[in-house]
Design a protein around this motif. Structure first.
Motif, PDB file in Angstrom:
ATOM      1  N   ALA A  97       0.680  -1.202   0.039  1.00 22.04           N
ATOM      2  CA  ALA A  97       0.081  -0.027  -0.075  1.00 22.04           C
ATOM      3  C   ALA A  97       0.898   1.238   0.027  1.00 22.04           C
ATOM      4  CB  ALA A  97      -0.845  -0.017   1.062  1.00 22.04           C
ATOM      5  N   ALA A  98       0.173   2.522  -0.424  1.00 21.27           N
ATOM      6  CA  ALA A  98       1.028   3.391  -0.481  1.00 21.27           C
ATOM      7  C   ALA A  98       1.258   4.097   0.931  1.00 21.27           C
ATOM      8  CB  ALA A  98       0.353   4.735  -1.493  1.00 21.27           C
ATOM      9  N   GLU A  99       0.368   3.758   1.965  1.00 21.33           N
ATOM     10  CA  GLU A  99       0.373   4.081   3.343  1.00 21.33           C
ATOM     11  C   GLU A  99       0.681   2.865   4.076  1.00 21.33           C
ATOM     12  OE1 GLU A  99      -3.369   7.379   3.840  1.00 21.33           O
ATOM     13  OE2 GLU A  99      -3.483   5.107   4.374  1.00 21.33           O
ATOM     14  N   ASN A 100       1.405   2.982   5.106  1.00 23.11           N
ATOM     15  CA  ASN A 100       1.913   1.771   6.066  1.00 23.11           C
ATOM     16  C   ASN A 100       2.209   2.167   7.290  1.00 23.11           C
ATOM     17  OD1 ASN A 100       4.581   3.080   5.543  1.00 23.11           O
ATOM     18  ND2 ASN A 100       5.522   1.074   5.663  1.00 23.11           N
ATOM     19  N   GLY A 101       2.374   1.381   8.090  1.00 21.52           N
ATOM     20  CA  GLY A 101       2.482   1.722   9.576  1.00 21.52           C
ATOM     21  C   GLY A 101       3.719   2.227   9.860  1.00 21.52           C
ATOM     22  N   GLY A 102       4.971   2.514   9.026  1.00 24.80           N
ATOM     23  CA  GLY A 102       6.039   2.875   9.547  1.00 24.80           C
ATOM     24  C   GLY A 102       7.118   1.641   8.831  1.00 24.80           C
ATOM     25  N   ASN A 103       6.482   0.613   8.693  1.00 21.09           N
ATOM     26  CA  ASN A 103       7.598  -0.551   8.106  1.00 21.09           C
ATOM     27  C   ASN A 103       6.416  -1.534   7.573  1.00 21.09           C
ATOM     28  OD1 ASN A 103      10.002  -1.951   7.623  1.00 21.09           O
ATOM     29  ND2 ASN A 103      10.107  -2.551   9.464  1.00 21.09           N
ATOM     30  N   TYR A 104       6.818  -2.267   6.363  1.00 21.11           N
ATOM     31  CA  TYR A 104       5.883  -3.247   5.868  1.00 21.11           C
ATOM     32  C   TYR A 104       6.093  -4.351   6.280  1.00 21.11           C
ATOM     33  CZ  TYR A 104       5.029   0.206   2.051  1.00 21.11           C
ATOM     34  OH  TYR A 104       4.381   1.210   1.282  1.00 21.11           O
ATOM     35  N   GLU A 105       5.276  -4.935   7.459  1.00 18.76           N
ATOM     36  CA  GLU A 105       5.297  -6.051   8.359  1.00 18.76           C
ATOM     37  C   GLU A 105       4.640  -7.163   7.643  1.00 18.76           C
ATOM     38  OE1 GLU A 105       7.280  -5.390  10.575  1.00 18.76           O
ATOM     39  OE2 GLU A 105       7.126  -3.478  11.527  1.00 18.76           O
ATOM     40  N   VAL A 106       5.371  -8.050   7.317  1.00 15.95           N
ATOM     41  CA  VAL A 106       4.690  -9.691   6.861  1.00 15.95           C
ATOM     42  C   VAL A 106       5.494 -10.653   7.319  1.00 15.95           C
ATOM     43  CG1 VAL A 106       6.088  -9.289   4.812  1.00 15.95           C
ATOM     44  CG2 VAL A 106       4.002 -10.593   4.625  1.00 15.95           C
ATOM     45  N   GLY A 107       4.932 -11.713   7.623  1.00 16.09           N
ATOM     46  CA  GLY A 107       5.491 -13.083   7.741  1.00 16.09           C
ATOM     47  C   GLY A 107       5.028 -14.258   7.259  1.00 16.09           C
ATOM     48  N   SER A 108       5.764 -15.212   6.961  1.00 15.66           N
ATOM     49  CA  SER A 108       5.127 -16.648   6.277  1.00 15.66           C
ATOM     50  C   SER A 108       4.051 -17.324   7.181  1.00 15.66           C
ATOM     51  CB  SER A 108       6.355 -17.228   6.066  1.00 15.66           C
ATOM     52  OG  SER A 108       6.775 -17.902   6.947  1.00 15.66           O
ATOM     53  N   PRO A 109       3.272 -18.257   6.681  1.00 18.00           N
ATOM     54  CA  PRO A 109       2.456 -19.046   7.304  1.00 18.00           C
ATOM     55  C   PRO A 109       3.024 -19.819   8.577  1.00 18.00           C
ATOM     56  CG  PRO A 109       1.949 -18.974   4.795  1.00 18.00           C
ATOM     57  CD  PRO A 109       3.018 -18.315   5.038  1.00 18.00           C
ATOM     58  N   MET A 353      12.243  -5.834   0.909  1.00 21.71           N
ATOM     59  CA  MET A 353      11.426  -4.774   1.325  1.00 21.71           C
ATOM     60  C   MET A 353      10.626  -3.982  -0.177  1.00 21.71           C
ATOM     61  SD  MET A 353      10.944  -4.257   4.602  1.00 21.71           S
ATOM     62  CE  MET A 353      10.821  -2.738   4.816  1.00 21.71           C
ATOM     63  N   PRO A 354       9.657  -3.413   0.013  1.00 18.86           N
ATOM     64  CA  PRO A 354       8.955  -2.575  -1.115  1.00 18.86           C
ATOM     65  C   PRO A 354       9.978  -1.420  -1.443  1.00 18.86           C
ATOM     66  CG  PRO A 354       7.460  -3.052   0.697  1.00 18.86           C
ATOM     67  CD  PRO A 354       8.497  -3.505   1.117  1.00 18.86           C
ATOM     68  N   SER A 355       9.806  -1.178  -2.753  1.00 18.01           N
ATOM     69  CA  SER A 355      10.679  -0.031  -3.138  1.00 18.01           C
ATOM     70  C   SER A 355      10.553   1.400  -2.194  1.00 18.01           C
ATOM     71  CB  SER A 355      10.429   0.481  -4.664  1.00 18.01           C
ATOM     72  OG  SER A 355       9.179   0.655  -4.835  1.00 18.01           O
ATOM     73  N   ASP A 356       9.385   1.458  -1.821  1.00 17.55           N
ATOM     74  CA  ASP A 356       8.812   2.634  -0.970  1.00 17.55           C
ATOM     75  C   ASP A 356       9.665   2.852   0.120  1.00 17.55           C
ATOM     76  OD1 ASP A 356       5.601   3.304  -1.799  1.00 17.55           O
ATOM     77  OD2 ASP A 356       6.349   1.137  -2.218  1.00 17.55           O
ATOM     78  N   GLN A 357      10.258   1.951   0.606  1.00 16.41           N
ATOM     79  CA  GLN A 357      11.364   2.037   1.944  1.00 16.41           C
ATOM     80  C   GLN A 357      12.534   2.593   1.296  1.00 16.41           C
ATOM     81  OE1 GLN A 357       9.154   2.303   4.409  1.00 16.41           O
ATOM     82  NE2 GLN A 357      10.318   1.015   5.624  1.00 16.41           N
ATOM     83  N   SER A 370      19.078  -5.128   4.090  1.00 15.46           N
ATOM     84  CA  SER A 370      20.067  -4.762   5.279  1.00 15.46           C
ATOM     85  C   SER A 370      20.606  -3.307   5.161  1.00 15.46           C
ATOM     86  CB  SER A 370      21.197  -5.772   5.323  1.00 15.46           C
ATOM     87  OG  SER A 370      21.891  -5.842   4.051  1.00 15.46           O
ATOM     88  N   GLU A 371      20.550  -2.835   4.064  1.00 10.61           N
ATOM     89  CA  GLU A 371      21.244  -1.537   3.708  1.00 10.61           C
ATOM     90  C   GLU A 371      20.134  -0.630   4.174  1.00 10.61           C
ATOM     91  OE1 GLU A 371      24.047  -1.514   0.104  1.00 10.61           O
ATOM     92  OE2 GLU A 371      22.387  -2.856  -0.295  1.00 10.61           O
ATOM     93  N   ILE A 372      18.905  -0.982   4.042  1.00 14.14           N
ATOM     94  CA  ILE A 372      17.571   0.018   4.230  1.00 14.14           C
ATOM     95  C   ILE A 372      17.658  -0.040   5.842  1.00 14.14           C
ATOM     96  CG2 ILE A 372      15.119   0.097   4.251  1.00 14.14           C
ATOM     97  CD1 ILE A 372      14.824  -1.364   1.768  1.00 14.14           C
ATOM     98  N   TYR A 373      17.748  -1.043   6.351  1.00 13.25           N
ATOM     99  CA  TYR A 373      18.057  -1.121   7.913  1.00 13.25           C
ATOM    100  C   TYR A 373      19.046  -0.461   8.696  1.00 13.25           C
ATOM    101  CZ  TYR A 373      13.969  -4.346   7.766  1.00 13.25           C
ATOM    102  OH  TYR A 373      13.085  -4.928   7.311  1.00 13.25           O
ATOM    103  N   ASP A 374      20.290  -0.573   7.864  1.00  8.55           N
ATOM    104  CA  ASP A 374      21.595   0.360   8.305  1.00  8.55           C
ATOM    105  C   ASP A 374      21.323   1.669   8.355  1.00  8.55           C
ATOM    106  OD1 ASP A 374      22.581  -2.240   8.829  1.00  8.55           O
ATOM    107  OD2 ASP A 374      23.787  -2.123   6.983  1.00  8.55           O
ATOM    108  N   THR A 375      20.589   2.195   7.182  1.00 10.45           N
ATOM    109  CA  THR A 375      20.168   3.562   6.977  1.00 10.45           C
ATOM    110  C   THR A 375      19.416   4.208   8.065  1.00 10.45           C
ATOM    111  OG1 THR A 375      20.965   3.209   4.677  1.00 10.45           O
ATOM    112  CG2 THR A 375      19.516   5.400   5.330  1.00 10.45           C
ATOM    113  N   ARG A 376      18.363   3.484   8.120  1.00  9.65           N
ATOM    114  CA  ARG A 376      17.143   3.600   8.987  1.00  9.65           C
ATOM    115  C   ARG A 376      17.732   3.735  10.497  1.00  9.65           C
ATOM    116  NH1 ARG A 376      11.674   0.312  10.440  1.00  9.65           N
ATOM    117  NH2 ARG A 376      10.733   1.697  11.737  1.00  9.65           N
ATOM    118  N   PHE A 377      18.448   2.827  11.031  1.00 13.14           N
ATOM    119  CA  PHE A 377      18.972   2.918  12.558  1.00 13.14           C
ATOM    120  C   PHE A 377      20.406   3.412  12.522  1.00 13.14           C
ATOM    121  CE2 PHE A 377      15.766  -0.743  11.958  1.00 13.14           C
ATOM    122  CZ  PHE A 377      14.724  -0.202  12.665  1.00 13.14           C
ATOM    123  N   GLN A 378      21.019   3.651  11.519  1.00 12.69           N
ATOM    124  CA  GLN A 378      22.506   3.882  11.685  1.00 12.69           C
ATOM    125  C   GLN A 378      23.189   3.226  12.705  1.00 12.69           C
ATOM    126  OE1 GLN A 378      23.226   8.167  11.861  1.00 12.69           O
ATOM    127  NE2 GLN A 378      21.786   8.834  10.273  1.00 12.69           N
TER     128      GLN A 378
END
Length: 469
Positions: A97-109, A353-357, A370-378
Motif C-alpha cells: 500500500a501507499a500508506e503503511n504503519g512505518g514498516n511493511y510488516e509481513v511473515g510467512s504462514p 522490502m518494497p521500493s517505497d522504503q 539490510s542496507e535499508i535498516y542500516d540507514t534507518r537505524f544508523q
C-alpha cells in the motif's frame, strides 16, 4: 492445560453417565474435579512482529524460551496482537500500500504456526500495519486464521464485521474477543455497508480529534503571525485563529485536548454489552500508540474509555502499540493493561522490502533490505541501532501477565518478566525469553512504579511480579 481439557471433560461426562441410578445431579457432578471450579486463566502479550521461525528454540536446551512457551500453553486462553500480515510474499498477487504503519510488516504462514504451537488462540488484527499490503494482504491473513480455526477480531469486510467479537469456546466458558485500533492509517478504516453501496473492508477504528488551545499571550502572537501570512484575522480575543494548517482556540493555557469520537465509542460499547450477553467472559483490546511511543503514561481519554468498557461488561482491557511497558490498573475488580510492550519484535529482518522504503531513505533500487535498516537505524560497528526507533533496551523488555479470574473478577496476576535479546545480532534480536534474575527484578520494579499511582501494588517474588486481591 488446554490440550488436555477436552479429554478431562469427556472423562467427567463418562463418570456422570456411569453414576449409580438414583444419584442426584449434584452427587454425580461431585465426581468432577472442575464442576465447581469458577477459576479461569488468561495470558496476554503485546505486539508480535515476526518473520523468523521460533520453533527451533522450543526445547529444553533453550530453557528461557521453552519455559516461557510452557507458561503460555498452561492457561485457559492466550491473547496476542498480530501486528503484521501473514502470507507467502513470493506468492502474493497484490502490492504494498501507499500508506503503511512505518514498516511493511509481513511473515510467512510458518510463523503463525509457531505462534499457535506456542499456545496462542486469541488474535487482534487491528493495528497500524493491518493494510501494509492493502486489503488483499488483510484478507489473506484473515483467511489463513479462519482456515486454522483461530479466533481473531478487529478487521472485516465492512465496519459491522470489523466491530463484532470473535468467540473462543473453552471448557471454562465462552470467551469473546473485541479488537480495535486508535492508531491506524486513514485508508485502513472499515466503512459501513449501505442499502445500495457495499461497505469498505478494513479495521475497527477509534477515531480521535484534537482541539488546540492557546493562552492569551499565545493567541496574540498567533494573530500576529497569521496577519503576516496574509490572513484576515479578527481582533476578537475569543475568536479562534487558523495558522500553519491548524485552528487554535482561546484557552487558559497552551494545550492539546484529545477526544474520542462518540460514534466510535458507542459502537464499541454496544458490542461489549452484546458480547457480555453472548459469552461468559469478554476480553477487549486496542492498538493505541497515543500519546506516542516515547510516553509511559496513557492519555486521559484512554483511561476513561478503558473504564467504560469494564462498566459495559468487559472482564479485561488490554492495550498494545507503544512498544514499551505501561501501568496496570485494577478497576472494579478487573484488570486494565495500559501497554504490554513487545513480545516478538523481529523488526529488522523483513526481506525483501518494497521500493517505497528505499525512496523514504533516499536509497537506489539496488540496495538490499539490510542496507535499508542500516540507514534507518544508523547501526554501530556491532550492528546495534544508534538512532531512530527502536534504539533502547526498553523496547526489548516486557512482561507476560497470567491473570487468574474467579468468575468475573481477577484474584491474582503473575507477571513473568521477559527480555528480547536487545544486544544480540540482528538475526537473533527480538525473540522472547524469561529474563535473568537481575534484569527480571528491574523490569518488575519498573512496572510496579508505573502502576502504583493507580493503586496497583505489584511485588517481586521468586523471579516474578505478583498482584493479589
Amino acid at each position: 492445560m488446554r490440550r488436555h481439557a477436552l479429554l478431562a471433560l469427556c472423562f467427567v461426562l463418562s463418570l456422570t453417565a456411569l453414576a449409580p441410578a438414583g444419584w442426584s445431579d449434584a452427587e454425580a457432578q461431585s465426581l468432577s474435579p472442575i464442576a465447581d471450579d469458577t477459576r479461569w486463566t488468561l495470558a496476554a502479550v503485546g505486539d508480535v512482529i515476526m518473520n523468523r521461525r521460533i520453533a527451533p528454540f522450543d526445547h529444553p536446551g533453550d530453557p528461557g524460551f521453552h519455559d516461557l512457551a510452557n507458561i503460555i500453553r498452561g492457561v485457559d486462553a492466550a491473547f496476542m496482537n498480530l501486528e503484521q500480515s501473514v502470507f507467502r510474499l513470493q506468492e502474493f498477487t497484490g502490492w504494498p500500500a501507499a500508506e503503511n504503519g512505518g514498516n511493511y510488516e509481513v511473515g510467512s504462514p510458518e510463523t503463525l504456526r509457531d505462534l499457535v504451537d506456542m499456545g496462542f488462540d486469541l488474535f487482534n488484527n487491528a493495528n497500524n500495519h493491518t493494510t501494509d499490503y492493502g486489503v488483499e494482504g488483510m484478507r489473506l491473513t484473515n483467511r489463513l486464521l479462519d482456515e486454522w480455526g483461530l479466533i481473531h477480531s478487529g478487521t472485516g469486510e465492512n465496519l459491522g464485521w470489523a466491530s463484532r467479537p470473535g468467540y473462543l469456546e473453552t471448557p471454562k466458558g465462552r470467551i469473546a474477543l473485541i479488537g480495535m485500533a486508535s492508531t491506524f492509517t486513514p485508508m485502513s478504516r472499515a466503512g459501513k455497508a449501505g442499502p445500495t453501496v457495499q461497505g469498505r473492508p478494513g479495521l475497527n477504528p477509534l477515531r480521535l480529534s484534537t482541539r488546540h488551545e492557546g493562552s492569551p499571550e499565545t493567541m496574540a502572537a498567533l494573530r500576529d503571525v497569521a496577519r503576516r501570512q496574509g490572513a484576515n484575522v479578527s481582533d476578537d480575543p475569543n475568536a479562534p485563529v487558523r495558522v500553519f494548517g491548524a485552528t487554535v482556540f482561546p484557552g487558559d493555557e497552551d494545550r492539546a485536548v484529545v477526544s474520542l469520537d462518540d460514534v466510535d465509542r458507542e459502537r464499541v460499547l454496544h458490542e461489549v454489552r452484546n458480547a457480555t450477553d453472548q459469552a461468559d467472559y469478554v476480553v477487549v483490546n486496542s492498538h493505541s500508540h497515543e500519546p506516542g511511543n516515547a510516553f509511559m503514561v496513557p492519555p486521559p481519554w484512554m483511561e476513561e474509555f478503558a473504564r467504560q468498557t469494564i462498566d459495559a461488561g468487559a472482564n479485561t482491557f488490554i492495550i498494545h502499540g507503544p512498544h514499551q511497558l505501561r501501568a496496570v490498573e485494577i478497576y472494579k475488580g478487573r484488570p486494565i493493561f495500559y501497554s504490554l510492550g513487545d513480545f516478538i519484535f523481529q523488526n529488522e529482518t523483513i526481506d525483501p522490502m518494497p521500493s517505497d522504503q528505499r525512496d523514504r531513505y533516499g536509497l537506489p533500487l539496488d540496495r538490499l533490505a539490510s542496507e535499508i535498516y542500516d540507514t534507518r537505524f544508523q547501526v554501530d560497528g556491532d550492528g546495534n541501532p544508534t538512532t531512530g526507533f527502536p534504539t533502547e533496551s526498553r523496547w526489548y523488555e516486557s512482561v507476560v501477565p497470567v491473570a487468574t479470574f474467579e468468575g468475573d473478577e481477577v484474584v491474582e496476576i503473575v507477571f513473568h518478566p521477559i527480555e528480547l535479546s536487545w544486544k544480540a545480532p540482528r538475526g537473533r534480536r527480538g525473540t522472547p525469553r524469561i529474563a535473568p534474575e537481575e534484569l527480571g527484578r528491574k523490569i518488575i520494579e519498573h512496572l510496579a512504579e508505573l502502576s502504583r499511582p493507580y493503586g496497583t501494588e505489584i511485588v517481586y517474588e521468586n523471579g516474578v511480579g505478583v498482584w493479589r486481591r
